[in-house]
Design an enzyme around this catalytic site. Structure first.
Site, PDB file in Angstrom:
ATOM      1  N   ASP A  26       0.837  -1.215   0.000  1.00 48.87           N
ATOM      2  CA  ASP A  26       0.000   0.000   0.000  1.00 48.87           C
ATOM      3  C   ASP A  26       0.866   1.257   0.000  1.00 48.87           C
ATOM      4  O   ASP A  26       1.973   1.257   0.518  1.00 48.87           O
ATOM      5  CB  ASP A  26      -0.913  -0.033   1.238  1.00 48.87           C
ATOM      6  CG  ASP A  26      -2.072   0.948   1.099  1.00 48.87           C
ATOM      7  OD1 ASP A  26      -2.365   1.387  -0.033  1.00 48.87           O
ATOM      8  OD2 ASP A  26      -2.684   1.277   2.132  1.00 48.87           O
ATOM      9  N   ARG A  39      -1.221   9.101  -9.974  1.00 46.41           N
ATOM     10  CA  ARG A  39      -1.213   7.896  -9.123  1.00 46.41           C
ATOM     11  C   ARG A  39      -0.571   6.705  -9.835  1.00 46.41           C
ATOM     12  O   ARG A  39       0.108   5.885  -9.236  1.00 46.41           O
ATOM     13  CB  ARG A  39      -2.647   7.518  -8.728  1.00 46.41           C
ATOM     14  CG  ARG A  39      -3.320   8.492  -7.766  1.00 46.41           C
ATOM     15  CD  ARG A  39      -4.741   8.033  -7.481  1.00 46.41           C
ATOM     16  NE  ARG A  39      -4.754   6.685  -6.928  1.00 46.41           N
ATOM     17  CZ  ARG A  39      -4.519   6.401  -5.647  1.00 46.41           C
ATOM     18  NH1 ARG A  39      -4.288   7.356  -4.792  1.00 46.41           N
ATOM     19  NH2 ARG A  39      -4.546   5.149  -5.234  1.00 46.41           N
ATOM     20  N   HIS A  43       2.057   3.204  -9.043  1.00 46.45           N
ATOM     21  CA  HIS A  43       1.844   1.768  -9.302  1.00 46.45           C
ATOM     22  C   HIS A  43       2.994   1.211 -10.146  1.00 46.45           C
ATOM     23  O   HIS A  43       3.469   0.107  -9.927  1.00 46.45           O
ATOM     24  CB  HIS A  43       0.518   1.541 -10.033  1.00 46.45           C
ATOM     25  CG  HIS A  43      -0.681   1.976  -9.240  1.00 46.45           C
ATOM     26  ND1 HIS A  43      -0.830   1.686  -7.904  1.00 46.45           N
ATOM     27  CD2 HIS A  43      -1.791   2.689  -9.590  1.00 46.45           C
ATOM     28  CE1 HIS A  43      -1.977   2.200  -7.469  1.00 46.45           C
ATOM     29  NE2 HIS A  43      -2.571   2.807  -8.465  1.00 46.45           N
ATOM     30  N   GLU A  73     -12.469  -4.974  -3.582  1.00 45.40           N
ATOM     31  CA  GLU A  73     -13.034  -3.643  -3.366  1.00 45.40           C
ATOM     32  C   GLU A  73     -12.395  -2.577  -4.273  1.00 45.40           C
ATOM     33  O   GLU A  73     -12.916  -1.478  -4.419  1.00 45.40           O
ATOM     34  CB  GLU A  73     -12.859  -3.220  -1.895  1.00 45.40           C
ATOM     35  CG  GLU A  73     -13.729  -4.002  -0.912  1.00 45.40           C
ATOM     36  CD  GLU A  73     -13.311  -5.455  -0.731  1.00 45.40           C
ATOM     37  OE1 GLU A  73     -12.090  -5.729  -0.774  1.00 45.40           O
ATOM     38  OE2 GLU A  73     -14.197  -6.321  -0.576  1.00 45.40           O
ATOM     39  N   TRP A  75     -12.318  -2.361  -7.368  1.00 43.32           N
ATOM     40  CA  TRP A  75     -13.147  -2.003  -8.546  1.00 43.32           C
ATOM     41  C   TRP A  75     -13.849  -0.681  -8.303  1.00 43.32           C
ATOM     42  O   TRP A  75     -14.334  -0.049  -9.245  1.00 43.32           O
ATOM     43  CB  TRP A  75     -14.197  -3.082  -8.827  1.00 43.32           C
ATOM     44  CG  TRP A  75     -13.634  -4.415  -9.201  1.00 43.32           C
ATOM     45  CD1 TRP A  75     -13.604  -5.528  -8.411  1.00 43.32           C
ATOM     46  CD2 TRP A  75     -13.046  -4.805 -10.450  1.00 43.32           C
ATOM     47  NE1 TRP A  75     -13.022  -6.571  -9.080  1.00 43.32           N
ATOM     48  CE2 TRP A  75     -12.675  -6.160 -10.335  1.00 43.32           C
ATOM     49  CE3 TRP A  75     -12.802  -4.132 -11.656  1.00 43.32           C
ATOM     50  CZ2 TRP A  75     -12.060  -6.860 -11.374  1.00 43.32           C
ATOM     51  CZ3 TRP A  75     -12.194  -4.842 -12.695  1.00 43.32           C
ATOM     52  CH2 TRP A  75     -11.834  -6.178 -12.550  1.00 43.32           C
ATOM     53  N   ARG A  77     -12.535   2.011  -7.506  1.00 46.29           N
ATOM     54  CA  ARG A  77     -11.675   3.140  -7.892  1.00 46.29           C
ATOM     55  C   ARG A  77     -12.124   3.703  -9.240  1.00 46.29           C
ATOM     56  O   ARG A  77     -12.857   3.029  -9.986  1.00 46.29           O
ATOM     57  CB  ARG A  77     -10.229   2.667  -7.975  1.00 46.29           C
ATOM     58  CG  ARG A  77      -9.709   2.303  -6.601  1.00 46.29           C
ATOM     59  CD  ARG A  77      -8.223   2.130  -6.586  1.00 46.29           C
ATOM     60  NE  ARG A  77      -7.806   1.848  -5.220  1.00 46.29           N
ATOM     61  CZ  ARG A  77      -6.579   1.944  -4.763  1.00 46.29           C
ATOM     62  NH1 ARG A  77      -5.616   2.329  -5.573  1.00 46.29           N
ATOM     63  NH2 ARG A  77      -6.301   1.682  -3.510  1.00 46.29           N
ATOM     64  N   LEU A 137      10.767 -20.543  -4.867  1.00 44.27           N
ATOM     65  CA  LEU A 137       9.885 -19.602  -4.163  1.00 44.27           C
ATOM     66  C   LEU A 137       8.510 -19.721  -4.798  1.00 44.27           C
ATOM     67  O   LEU A 137       8.403 -19.763  -6.028  1.00 44.27           O
ATOM     68  CB  LEU A 137      10.416 -18.161  -4.331  1.00 44.27           C
ATOM     69  CG  LEU A 137       9.489 -17.024  -3.866  1.00 44.27           C
ATOM     70  CD1 LEU A 137       9.407 -16.996  -2.331  1.00 44.27           C
ATOM     71  CD2 LEU A 137      10.006 -15.664  -4.357  1.00 44.27           C
ATOM     72  N   ARG A 191       2.152  -4.785   6.178  1.00 45.29           N
ATOM     73  CA  ARG A 191       1.412  -3.787   5.402  1.00 45.29           C
ATOM     74  C   ARG A 191       2.238  -2.515   5.370  1.00 45.29           C
ATOM     75  O   ARG A 191       2.578  -1.966   6.420  1.00 45.29           O
ATOM     76  CB  ARG A 191       0.030  -3.490   5.988  1.00 45.29           C
ATOM     77  CG  ARG A 191      -0.718  -2.454   5.125  1.00 45.29           C
ATOM     78  CD  ARG A 191      -2.150  -2.248   5.518  1.00 45.29           C
ATOM     79  NE  ARG A 191      -2.807  -1.369   4.533  1.00 45.29           N
ATOM     80  CZ  ARG A 191      -4.056  -1.469   4.137  1.00 45.29           C
ATOM     81  NH1 ARG A 191      -4.815  -2.407   4.642  1.00 45.29           N
ATOM     82  NH2 ARG A 191      -4.563  -0.632   3.247  1.00 45.29           N
TER      83      ARG A 191
HETATM   84  C1  IPE Z   1      -5.489  -2.866  -0.113  1.00 39.83           C
HETATM   85  O1  IPE Z   1      -5.115  -1.544  -0.343  1.00 39.83           O
HETATM   86  C2  IPE Z   1      -5.493  -3.649  -1.369  1.00 39.83           C
HETATM   87  C3  IPE Z   1      -4.213  -3.762  -2.066  1.00 39.83           C
HETATM   88  C4  IPE Z   1      -3.033  -3.360  -1.667  1.00 39.83           C
HETATM   89  C5  IPE Z   1      -4.308  -4.425  -3.319  1.00 39.83           C
HETATM   90  P1  IPE Z   1      -6.173  -0.363  -0.408  1.00 39.83           P
HETATM   91  O2  IPE Z   1      -5.377   0.882  -0.445  1.00 39.83           O
HETATM   92  O3  IPE Z   1      -7.136  -0.590  -1.492  1.00 39.83           O
HETATM   93  O4  IPE Z   1      -6.915  -0.534   1.004  1.00 39.83           O
HETATM   94  P2  IPE Z   1      -7.948   0.419   1.752  1.00 39.83           P
HETATM   95  O5  IPE Z   1      -9.125   0.574   0.877  1.00 39.83           O
HETATM   96  O6  IPE Z   1      -7.255   1.732   1.992  1.00 39.83           O
HETATM   97  O7  IPE Z   1      -8.241  -0.290   3.034  1.00 39.83           O
HETATM   98  C1  IPE Z   2      -1.743   0.152  -3.306  1.00 34.54           C
HETATM   99  O1  IPE Z   2      -1.484   1.510  -3.357  1.00 34.54           O
HETATM  100  C2  IPE Z   2      -1.928  -0.445  -4.691  1.00 34.54           C
HETATM  101  C3  IPE Z   2      -3.304  -0.915  -4.975  1.00 34.54           C
HETATM  102  C4  IPE Z   2      -4.303  -0.923  -4.168  1.00 34.54           C
HETATM  103  C5  IPE Z   2      -3.521  -1.422  -6.311  1.00 34.54           C
HETATM  104  P1  IPE Z   2      -2.670   2.548  -3.328  1.00 34.54           P
HETATM  105  O2  IPE Z   2      -3.087   2.848  -4.725  1.00 34.54           O
HETATM  106  O3  IPE Z   2      -3.757   2.085  -2.431  1.00 34.54           O
HETATM  107  O4  IPE Z   2      -1.937   3.811  -2.703  1.00 34.54           O
HETATM  108  P2  IPE Z   2      -2.538   4.863  -1.674  1.00 34.54           P
HETATM  109  O5  IPE Z   2      -3.073   4.107  -0.504  1.00 34.54           O
HETATM  110  O6  IPE Z   2      -3.605   5.618  -2.405  1.00 34.54           O
HETATM  111  O7  IPE Z   2      -1.368   5.712  -1.318  1.00 34.54           O
HETATM  112 MG    MG Z   3      -4.155   2.368  -0.468  1.00 34.59          MG
END
Ligand code: IPE
Ligand code: IPE
Ligand code: MG
Length: 264
Positions: A26, A39, A43, A73, A75, A77, A137, A191
């Site tokens: 995250d 953003r 990624h 969840e 989706w 976004r 692995l 995390r």
């Molecule tokens: C959790 O991250 C899912 C992944 C890293 C794929 P999110 O950033 O989507 O989690 P929430 O919504 O903040 O809890």
């Molecule tokens: C995690 O990073 C990657 C995915 C959930 C795909 P985020 O995209 O959630 O990054 P933040 O939480 O917005 O910084």
């Molecule tokens: Mg996030």
């Protein structure tokens, strides 16, 4: 296929290096925002961290690495971000699988893959098949995965295979149907990105995992940061319900690696 016991029924053997590390990657979006980048740049950069993390696992002798790449969840976004994430997934599979294969890495993908484009589904399946004989692995990518989905699909599969179980089934009946039945439960959960929540990741399998939360954003989670998590893990006392005194009195040479079995 090896089936592993459950941490609430057996006491698993533990070692200084975790066998299985599961990570919620995250903080990509925030990493990009801090640099006034879109953003997606975060990624993109996050894929480099995945590469480095796989390398560290191979070097440290970690047997299973599980990465949360896209939750059920996610989706929710914006459509554009979802679509770019899918394209990145396709690209990463195309570009990385040969290298994974050369390094003896087996790739597995868990989640409800039926919602993905046929092209992505085919690529996942080809990548899994290509690396199926590797065992250095086991890299599991959780994509369109949700812990609750996993439990529900496992119950459905169990009952369709064994309808007679409907009134009487136990943990041990269900576990082989979970998406990760091929792996021991995660020893260490990490995390990145500062949030302290599970976000519907491996709900069942994390029952007795050691939890490690760090503010480091995923694109900056380098080998030193990973080693910090491993060092924290080494300090933990994994009691699995027992007392600290019990652990101290058990001599390492006589202790049974799998403790008494609790019958359901
Ligand atoms: C959790 O991250 C899912 C992944 C890293 C794929 P999110 O950033 O989507 O989690 P929430 O919504 O903040 O809890
Ligand atoms: C995690 O990073 C990657 C995915 C959930 C795909 P985020 O995209 O959630 O990054 P933040 O939480 O917005 O910084
Ligand atoms: Mg996030």
């Amino acid at each position: 296929m090896a089936l592993f016991g459950s941490s609430t029924r057996d006491v698993p053997a533990t070692a200084a290096v975790p066998r299985h590390v599961a990570i919620i990657m995250d903080g990509n979006g925030r990493w990009a925002k801090r640099r006034f980048l879109p953003r997606f740049a975060g990624h993109h950069r996050g894929v480099e961290t995945v590469r480095a993390t796989v390398r560290t696992c191979l070097e440290r002798g970690i047997e299973y690495l599980t990465l949360f790449a896209f939750s059920s969840e996610n989706w929710r976004r914006p459509e554009e971000e979802v679509s770019l994430l899918m394209q990145l997934f396709v690209r990463a599979l195309r570009e990385e699988v040969s290298k994974l294969h050369r390094n003896g890495v087996r790739l597995r993908v868990i989640g409800d893959l039926s919602r993905f484009e046929p092209e992505l589904q085919a690529l996942i399946s080809a990548s899994e098949q290509r690396t199926a004989a590797n065992s250095q692995l086991i890299l599991t990518v959780a994509a369109n995965y949700g812990g609750r989905w996993d439990i529900v699909q496992a119950v459905k599969r169990m009952l369709s295979n064994q309808p007679e179980k409907v009134d009487d089934w136990s943990e041990a009946d269900l576990a082989p149907h979970l998406a990760m039945s091929y792996a021991p439960e995660p020893d260490l959960f990490i995390r990145t990105g500062g949030e302290q929540r599970i976000s519907n990741f491996l709900l069942w399998q994390l029952a007795y995992s050691e939890l490690y939360f760090t503010d480091v954003l995923w694109p900056e989670f380098d080998a030193a940061a990973f080693d910090g998590a491993l060092a924290s893990y080494r300090q933990r006392e994994r009691r699995f319900g027992r007392t600290s005194e019990q652990l101290k009195s058990a001599s390492p040479t006589t202790a049974s690696p799998t403790g008494p079995r609790l019958d359901a």
